[in-house]
Design a protein around this motif. Sequence first.
Motif, mmCIF file in Angstrom:
data_model
loop_
_atom_site.group_PDB
_atom_site.id
_atom_site.type_symbol
_atom_site.label_atom_id
_atom_site.label_comp_id
_atom_site.label_asym_id
_atom_site.label_seq_id
_atom_site.Cartn_x
_atom_site.Cartn_y
_atom_site.Cartn_z
ATOM 1 N N THR A 178 39.963 -42.765 8.500
ATOM 2 C CA THR A 178 39.230 -44.020 8.559
ATOM 3 C C THR A 178 39.849 -45.014 7.589
ATOM 4 O OG1 THR A 178 37.159 -42.879 9.097
ATOM 5 C CG2 THR A 178 36.996 -45.148 8.308
ATOM 6 N N ILE A 179 40.202 -46.188 8.103
ATOM 7 C CA ILE A 179 40.726 -47.249 7.250
ATOM 8 C C ILE A 179 39.588 -48.224 6.951
ATOM 9 C CG2 ILE A 179 41.502 -48.696 9.192
ATOM 10 C CD1 ILE A 179 43.918 -49.488 7.434
ATOM 11 N N THR A 227 45.646 -49.722 11.015
ATOM 12 C CA THR A 227 45.607 -51.087 10.520
ATOM 13 C C THR A 227 44.171 -51.600 10.572
ATOM 14 O OG1 THR A 227 46.037 -52.065 12.689
ATOM 15 C CG2 THR A 227 47.952 -51.623 11.284
ATOM 16 N N ILE A 228 43.907 -52.593 9.730
ATOM 17 C CA ILE A 228 42.607 -53.243 9.743
ATOM 18 C C ILE A 228 42.823 -54.736 9.589
ATOM 19 C CG2 ILE A 228 42.286 -52.824 7.259
ATOM 20 C CD1 ILE A 228 39.239 -52.595 7.898
ATOM 21 N N ALA A 229 42.239 -55.491 10.515
ATOM 22 C CA ALA A 229 42.398 -56.942 10.504
ATOM 23 C C ALA A 229 41.400 -57.588 9.554
ATOM 24 C CB ALA A 229 42.213 -57.466 11.926
ATOM 25 N N SER A 230 41.591 -58.888 9.365
ATOM 26 C CA SER A 230 40.719 -59.600 8.442
ATOM 27 C C SER A 230 39.265 -59.544 8.887
ATOM 28 C CB SER A 230 41.177 -61.053 8.310
ATOM 29 O OG SER A 230 41.183 -61.685 9.579
ATOM 30 N N GLY A 231 39.050 -59.510 10.189
ATOM 31 C CA GLY A 231 37.697 -59.450 10.721
ATOM 32 C C GLY A 231 37.127 -58.053 10.790
ATOM 33 N N GLY A 232 37.946 -57.068 10.433
ATOM 34 C CA GLY A 232 37.476 -55.683 10.416
ATOM 35 C C GLY A 232 37.892 -54.847 11.597
ATOM 36 N N ASN A 233 38.568 -55.438 12.584
ATOM 37 C CA ASN A 233 39.034 -54.641 13.718
ATOM 38 C C ASN A 233 40.041 -53.599 13.254
ATOM 39 O OD1 ASN A 233 37.467 -56.039 15.546
ATOM 40 N ND2 ASN A 233 39.081 -57.485 16.068
ATOM 41 N N ARG A 234 39.880 -52.389 13.739
ATOM 42 C CA ARG A 234 40.722 -51.270 13.320
ATOM 43 C C ARG A 234 41.555 -50.747 14.474
ATOM 44 N NH1 ARG A 234 35.905 -51.163 10.667
ATOM 45 N NH2 ARG A 234 35.890 -50.552 8.447
ATOM 46 N N VAL A 259 46.208 -58.885 7.628
ATOM 47 C CA VAL A 259 46.131 -57.574 8.248
ATOM 48 C C VAL A 259 46.735 -56.578 7.266
ATOM 49 C CG1 VAL A 259 46.897 -56.113 10.149
ATOM 50 C CG2 VAL A 259 46.299 -58.512 10.567
ATOM 51 N N MET A 260 45.987 -55.539 6.985
ATOM 52 C CA MET A 260 46.456 -54.488 6.079
ATOM 53 C C MET A 260 46.620 -53.198 6.871
ATOM 54 S SD MET A 260 46.648 -56.044 3.202
ATOM 55 C CE MET A 260 46.973 -54.623 2.142
ATOM 56 N N GLY A 261 47.545 -52.373 6.417
ATOM 57 C CA GLY A 261 47.771 -51.142 7.166
ATOM 58 C C GLY A 261 48.335 -50.025 6.325
ATOM 59 N N TYR A 282 41.699 -48.907 1.868
ATOM 60 C CA TYR A 282 41.550 -47.461 1.703
ATOM 61 C C TYR A 282 41.931 -46.731 2.989
ATOM 62 C CZ TYR A 282 38.554 -49.095 -2.116
ATOM 63 O OH TYR A 282 38.057 -49.723 -3.238
ATOM 64 N N LEU A 283 42.304 -45.480 2.814
ATOM 65 C CA LEU A 283 42.491 -44.601 3.958
ATOM 66 C C LEU A 283 41.819 -43.278 3.631
ATOM 67 C CD1 LEU A 283 43.830 -44.368 6.784
ATOM 68 C CD2 LEU A 283 45.710 -43.160 5.637
ATOM 69 N N GLN A 284 40.694 -43.034 4.274
ATOM 70 C CA GLN A 284 39.997 -41.760 4.128
ATOM 71 C C GLN A 284 40.559 -40.790 5.139
ATOM 72 O OE1 GLN A 284 37.542 -40.750 1.882
ATOM 73 N NE2 GLN A 284 37.902 -38.727 2.786
ATOM 74 N N MET A 285 41.088 -39.690 4.652
ATOM 75 C CA MET A 285 41.738 -38.708 5.524
ATOM 76 C C MET A 285 40.971 -37.398 5.455
ATOM 77 S SD MET A 285 45.745 -39.500 4.640
ATOM 78 C CE MET A 285 45.620 -38.872 2.980
#
Length: 114
Positions: free
Chosen positions: A68-69, A50-57, A33-35, A79-82
Amino acid sequence: QVQLVESGGGLVQPGGSLRLSCVDSGRFFSLNVMGWYRQAAGKERELVATIASGGNRNYADSVKGRFTISRDNAKTTVYLQMNSLKREDTAVYYCNAKKGIDYWGKGTLVTVSS
């Protein structure tokens, strides 16, 4: 040795956009999980997304619809698009990786000001 390196911060006018990047030098990036978190002056660090390994945000209410992460597992980068940035988005933004324990980058400063 896990190293998270952020980039992309800077000065932007209200209503503008920035894209933050964080490269993870550790192993098994795709499983983590990345955040993104942020800390404004005089305030506690708070979750942005946060974004999980499966893509859940997951997003903080304050950024929903504007930020958008995303992740590129081949590049071990998150990435974090702001968009539609506001003055209250001004903060140091930190990349986070959950690999059993939390790893943090050193942060990148985002300043929203005219």
